[in-house]
Design an enzyme around this catalytic site. Structure first.
Site, mmCIF file in Angstrom:
data_model
loop_
_atom_site.group_PDB
_atom_site.id
_atom_site.type_symbol
_atom_site.label_atom_id
_atom_site.label_comp_id
_atom_site.label_asym_id
_atom_site.label_seq_id
_atom_site.Cartn_x
_atom_site.Cartn_y
_atom_site.Cartn_z
ATOM 1 N N ASN A 9 0.826 -1.083 -0.065
ATOM 2 C CA ASN A 9 -0.051 0.068 -0.054
ATOM 3 C C ASN A 9 0.790 1.177 0.048
ATOM 4 O O ASN A 9 1.365 1.526 0.920
ATOM 5 C CB ASN A 9 -1.057 -0.184 1.407
ATOM 6 C CG ASN A 9 -1.645 1.191 1.345
ATOM 7 O OD1 ASN A 9 -1.808 1.845 0.493
ATOM 8 N ND2 ASN A 9 -2.214 1.394 2.453
ATOM 9 N N LYS A 11 -0.114 4.365 -0.263
ATOM 10 C CA LYS A 11 -0.649 5.634 0.182
ATOM 11 C C LYS A 11 -0.386 6.829 -0.895
ATOM 12 O O LYS A 11 -0.398 6.573 -1.915
ATOM 13 C CB LYS A 11 0.024 5.815 1.396
ATOM 14 C CG LYS A 11 -0.151 4.391 2.594
ATOM 15 C CD LYS A 11 0.028 4.488 3.878
ATOM 16 C CE LYS A 11 -0.218 3.329 4.712
ATOM 17 N NZ LYS A 11 -0.135 3.415 6.183
ATOM 18 N N HIS A 96 -9.631 0.816 5.034
ATOM 19 C CA HIS A 96 -8.335 1.171 5.626
ATOM 20 C C HIS A 96 -8.567 2.178 6.853
ATOM 21 O O HIS A 96 -9.361 3.277 6.720
ATOM 22 C CB HIS A 96 -7.256 1.785 4.675
ATOM 23 C CG HIS A 96 -5.948 1.869 5.250
ATOM 24 N ND1 HIS A 96 -5.649 2.769 6.405
ATOM 25 C CD2 HIS A 96 -4.780 1.025 5.077
ATOM 26 C CE1 HIS A 96 -4.207 2.545 6.373
ATOM 27 N NE2 HIS A 96 -3.757 1.575 5.874
ATOM 28 N N GLU A 98 -6.924 4.744 7.961
ATOM 29 C CA GLU A 98 -6.695 5.916 7.598
ATOM 30 C C GLU A 98 -7.905 6.795 7.052
ATOM 31 O O GLU A 98 -8.334 7.694 7.191
ATOM 32 C CB GLU A 98 -5.314 6.189 6.869
ATOM 33 C CG GLU A 98 -4.194 5.988 7.588
ATOM 34 C CD GLU A 98 -2.995 5.565 6.871
ATOM 35 O OE1 GLU A 98 -2.858 5.512 5.571
ATOM 36 O OE2 GLU A 98 -1.979 5.114 7.592
ATOM 37 N N GLU A 168 -5.500 -5.187 10.594
ATOM 38 C CA GLU A 168 -4.338 -4.043 10.915
ATOM 39 C C GLU A 168 -4.731 -2.960 12.074
ATOM 40 O O GLU A 168 -5.600 -2.305 12.158
ATOM 41 C CB GLU A 168 -4.517 -3.076 9.605
ATOM 42 C CG GLU A 168 -4.193 -3.612 8.222
ATOM 43 C CD GLU A 168 -3.595 -2.548 7.596
ATOM 44 O OE1 GLU A 168 -2.284 -2.697 7.131
ATOM 45 O OE2 GLU A 168 -4.154 -1.551 7.106
ATOM 46 N N GLY A 174 2.383 2.248 10.895
ATOM 47 C CA GLY A 174 3.356 3.656 10.558
ATOM 48 C C GLY A 174 3.930 3.776 11.979
ATOM 49 O O GLY A 174 4.479 4.964 11.825
ATOM 50 N N SER A 214 3.197 -1.956 10.579
ATOM 51 C CA SER A 214 4.810 -1.791 10.565
ATOM 52 C C SER A 214 5.398 -3.337 10.415
ATOM 53 O O SER A 214 6.417 -3.739 10.985
ATOM 54 C CB SER A 214 5.096 -1.579 11.953
ATOM 55 O OG SER A 214 4.610 -0.388 12.357
#
Ligand code: PGA
Length: 254
Positions: A9, A11, A96, A98, A168, A174, A214
């Site tokens: 991904n 992003k 996701h 985010e 996730e 991250g 991560s």
């Protein structure tokens, strides 16, 4: 048993040319040393066409990072699954964290997006995961079960093979702190049980369950070795061909 699936991904990173270059390097690396793994890459939408071209005949699948649930209409700034199919996408990442957190996507929006993706002949990577606060208050599996129940509500049993689920944990994305193997195995088993209860045992196991958060070349061998993990969703470490390829190769022995 499905082959593992490793998804990169990217992003909001990269131009058309840098994404095409990176895709070309990954494709070449896999051609030289094939791995028994399905691979997908998700560049930003402005680079999807360039990456599709750069992938050529490579078996690497192309994924979008998001889509709207309607096919077309007055939705300024949005892209539909019909449009993504038109430019050669295979997968769409849905839900996701985010998107859920920064763009306030609700469970019901995610349900509609997932349905649109499947109805339009694409495959989905459905992300679920708890925040740190939810984990610390002992609600991780409840949250994940709620996210799954809601997202899968409108879908028939026979489309589950078009969906991969990515666990996730929000606190691992991250941050450099991946979930530990026992946390991952536990949640993945819970997801398997939920799918089996919803779809029946044999259908439930048709769905790949990926871990993301991560992942890097150092921790990937241990994560890939877990029997409950059938793939990885990789963010930062997929932005370099060599690190992404070394993560993909962790599944060689599985
Ligand atoms: P990360 O991102 O690997 O950079 O933690 C994972 C993701 O957001 O899918």
């Amino acid at each position: 048993m499905n082959r593992p699936l490793v998804v990169g991904n990217w992003k909001m990173n990269g131009t058309q040319s840098s994404c095409a270059l990176l895709a070309g390097k990954i494709a070449r690396g896999l051609r030289l040393h094939p791995a028994p793994v399905d691979v997908a890459i998700a560049p930003p939408s402005t680079a999807l066409v360039a990456v599709r071209r750069a992938l050529g005949k490579s078996p690497i699948a192309l994924a979008a990072q998001n889509c709207h649930w309607q096919a077309n209409g007055a939705f300024t700034g949005e892209i539909s699954s019909v449009m993504l199919r038109d430019i050669g996408c295979d997968f769409v990442i849905i839900g996701h964290s985010e998107r859920r957190q920064l763009f306030l996507e609700s469970d019901s929006m995610i349900e509609k997006k997932l349905k649109a993706v499947i109805d339009n002949g694409l495959r989905a990577i459905l992300c679920v995961g708890e925040t740190l606060r939810e984990r610390e208050s002992g609600r991780a599996t409840d949250v994940i079960t709620r996210q799954l129940r809601s997202a899968l509500k409108g879908l028939g049993k026979n489309v589950i093979d078009k969906i991969a689920i990515a666990y996730e944990p929000v606190w691992a994305i991250g941050t450099g702190h991946h979930a530990n193997p026992s946390q991952i195995s536990r949640v993945h088993r819970r997801i398997e049980q939920f799918l089996a209860s919803l779809l029946g045992k044999s259908k439930g196991t048709e769905c790949r369950i990926l871990y993301g958060g991560s992942v890097n070349p150092d921790n990937a061998p241990d994560l890939a070795a877990l029997k409950e993990v059938s793939g990885l969703l990789v963010g930062g470490a997929s932005l370099q061909a060599d690190t992404f390829l070394s993560i993909i190769r962790c599944f060689n022995k599985k």
